[in-house]
Write a protein that holds these residues in place. Structure first.
Motif, PDB file in Angstrom:
ATOM      1  N   GLN A  70      -6.649   5.947   7.313  1.00 48.91           N
ATOM      2  CA  GLN A  70      -5.311   5.664   6.771  1.00 48.91           C
ATOM      3  C   GLN A  70      -4.436   6.900   6.895  1.00 48.91           C
ATOM      4  OE1 GLN A  70      -5.563   2.811   3.136  1.00 48.91           O
ATOM      5  NE2 GLN A  70      -7.211   4.253   2.820  1.00 48.91           N
TER       6      GLN A  70
ATOM      7  N   THR B  12      -7.875  -2.757  -8.309  1.00 49.17           N
ATOM      8  CA  THR B  12      -7.023  -2.053  -7.350  1.00 49.17           C
ATOM      9  C   THR B  12      -5.799  -1.478  -8.054  1.00 49.17           C
ATOM     10  OG1 THR B  12      -7.710  -3.656  -5.654  1.00 49.17           O
ATOM     11  CG2 THR B  12      -5.869  -2.220  -5.110  1.00 49.17           C
TER      12      THR B  12
ATOM     13  N   PHE C  40      -5.561   6.885  -4.033  1.00 46.46           N
ATOM     14  CA  PHE C  40      -6.555   6.155  -3.228  1.00 46.46           C
ATOM     15  C   PHE C  40      -7.764   5.680  -4.025  1.00 46.46           C
ATOM     16  CE2 PHE C  40      -4.216   8.884  -0.289  1.00 46.46           C
ATOM     17  CZ  PHE C  40      -3.809   7.950   0.658  1.00 46.46           C
TER      18      PHE C  40
ATOM     19  N   GLN D 209     -13.611   2.997   5.620  1.00 45.82           N
ATOM     20  CA  GLN D 209     -12.286   2.546   6.060  1.00 45.82           C
ATOM     21  C   GLN D 209     -11.159   3.317   5.384  1.00 45.82           C
ATOM     22  OE1 GLN D 209     -11.388  -1.610   6.129  1.00 45.82           O
ATOM     23  NE2 GLN D 209     -13.189  -2.165   7.350  1.00 45.82           N
ATOM     24  N   LEU D 210     -11.459   3.888   4.219  1.00 48.81           N
ATOM     25  CA  LEU D 210     -10.435   4.653   3.512  1.00 48.81           C
ATOM     26  C   LEU D 210      -9.954   5.850   4.330  1.00 48.81           C
ATOM     27  CD1 LEU D 210     -11.776   4.729  -0.168  1.00 48.81           C
ATOM     28  CD2 LEU D 210      -9.779   3.501   0.684  1.00 48.81           C
ATOM     29  N   TRP D 211     -10.824   6.358   5.205  1.00 51.88           N
ATOM     30  CA  TRP D 211     -10.473   7.559   5.960  1.00 51.88           C
ATOM     31  C   TRP D 211      -9.641   7.233   7.193  1.00 51.88           C
ATOM     32  CZ3 TRP D 211     -11.053  11.385   2.903  1.00 51.88           C
ATOM     33  CH2 TRP D 211     -12.101  11.403   1.985  1.00 51.88           C
TER      34      TRP D 211
ATOM     35  N   SER E 289       0.831  -1.203   0.000  1.00 51.65           N
ATOM     36  CA  SER E 289       0.000   0.000   0.000  1.00 51.65           C
ATOM     37  C   SER E 289       0.866   1.254   0.000  1.00 51.65           C
ATOM     38  CB  SER E 289      -0.925   0.009   1.225  1.00 51.65           C
ATOM     39  OG  SER E 289      -1.875  -1.012   1.153  1.00 51.65           O
TER      40      SER E 289
ATOM     41  N   ASN F 148     -12.585  -1.740  -2.364  1.00 55.28           N
ATOM     42  CA  ASN F 148     -13.501  -1.862  -1.238  1.00 55.28           C
ATOM     43  C   ASN F 148     -14.927  -2.107  -1.695  1.00 55.28           C
ATOM     44  OD1 ASN F 148     -11.283  -1.407   0.322  1.00 55.28           O
ATOM     45  ND2 ASN F 148     -12.091   0.383   1.394  1.00 55.28           N
TER      46      ASN F 148
ATOM     47  N   LEU G  76     -16.565   1.822   2.587  1.00 58.46           N
ATOM     48  CA  LEU G  76     -15.683   2.861   2.048  1.00 58.46           C
ATOM     49  C   LEU G  76     -15.136   3.761   3.138  1.00 58.46           C
ATOM     50  CD1 LEU G  76     -17.568   3.943  -1.210  1.00 58.46           C
ATOM     51  CD2 LEU G  76     -15.388   2.762  -1.041  1.00 58.46           C
TER      52      LEU G  76
ATOM     53  N   THR H  13       0.935   3.795  -3.027  1.00 55.74           N
ATOM     54  CA  THR H  13       0.498   5.157  -2.720  1.00 55.74           C
ATOM     55  C   THR H  13       1.525   6.175  -3.196  1.00 55.74           C
ATOM     56  OG1 THR H  13      -0.790   4.442  -0.791  1.00 55.74           O
ATOM     57  CG2 THR H  13      -0.101   6.744  -0.852  1.00 55.74           C
TER      58      THR H  13
ATOM     59  N   GLY I 122      -8.009   1.791  -4.186  1.00 56.53           N
ATOM     60  CA  GLY I 122      -8.468   1.207  -2.927  1.00 56.53           C
ATOM     61  C   GLY I 122      -9.964   1.352  -2.749  1.00 56.53           C
ATOM     62  N   ALA I 123     -10.508   2.484  -3.208  1.00 62.75           N
ATOM     63  CA  ALA I 123     -11.953   2.695  -3.106  1.00 62.75           C
ATOM     64  C   ALA I 123     -12.700   1.698  -3.982  1.00 62.75           C
ATOM     65  CB  ALA I 123     -12.297   4.132  -3.516  1.00 62.75           C
TER      66      ALA I 123
END
Length: 203
Positions: A61, A126, A41, A57-59, A7, A48, A55, A11, A44-45
């Protein structure tokens, strides 16, 4: 191989890639950061959504958001050195991001006991999701939808991981290097899939 490490790699690579595209399109500073974050990101969205992960969960990180911010900021500081070599550096970062996120997405799907087809699609989406969002926002045709070989490498990585053929750290790092290399080779050698074109009517 920890998928958290992948990740971080993905990223950094996609944040830089998004920032470089924004600069090439002459976006302002806000646009550069926005496109960099969305590219980093977006995959990843999409993953998910595919795997049924909230979604929200993305916040959660914070570390990855900070890493993306630093990557974009450094790109802004050294853009004069990077931009003249955009065709080379941009595609290198894109290849690294594709490979890292494809493997990470596949590992996450396997961790959730997803079926093989879901593992393959998790790898593809992804790995290429952030690039798709980046290209759409930049007004470009997404690489995934062109004849250039791109997402197939991510799909192959997902297939190998989903079948359980590659699981050790050495095997996964080798896969990461191979997928990155194949993506770069397909770009440098102009490898394309067949294109079916509609014959235009003379009327």
């Amino acid at each position: 191989m920890s998928w958290e490490l992948l990740s971080i790699i993905g990223t950094i690579a996609f944040a830089i890639s998004g920032a470089l595209v924004a600069m090439e399109e002459e976006y302002d500073l806000f646009g550069i950061y926005l496109l960099g974050f969305v590219t980093a990101f977006g995959g990843g969205a999409v993953r998910n959504i595919l795997l049924g992960i909230p979604l929200s969960q993305l916040w959660h990180q914070d570390r990855l958001f900070l890493i993306a911010f630093i990557s974009i900021s450094l790109t802004c500081l050294f853009h004069q050195s990077l931009m003249p070599h955009w065709n080379r550096w941009g595609n290198i970062f894109d290849a690294i991001g594709l490979s890292a996120f494809a493997i990470q997405g596949a590992l996450k799907a396997v961790e959730m006991d997803a079926p093989l087809l879901a593992v393959i699609f998790a790898a593809i989406l992804t790995g290429s999701g952030g690039g798709i969002v980046r290209d759409v926002l930049a007004g470009r045709k997404p690489i995934l939808l062109q004849s250039e070989i791109y997402a197939i490498w991510a799909g192959i990585a997902g297939l190998l991981i989903g079948l359980g053929l590659l699981s050790s750290n050495i095997q996964l790092w080798t896969l990461f290097i191979v997928v990155t290399g194949l993506r770069m080779m397909s770009y440098l050698n102009n490898w394309h899939l067949p294109v079916i074109r509609m014959q235009k009517s003379s009327e």
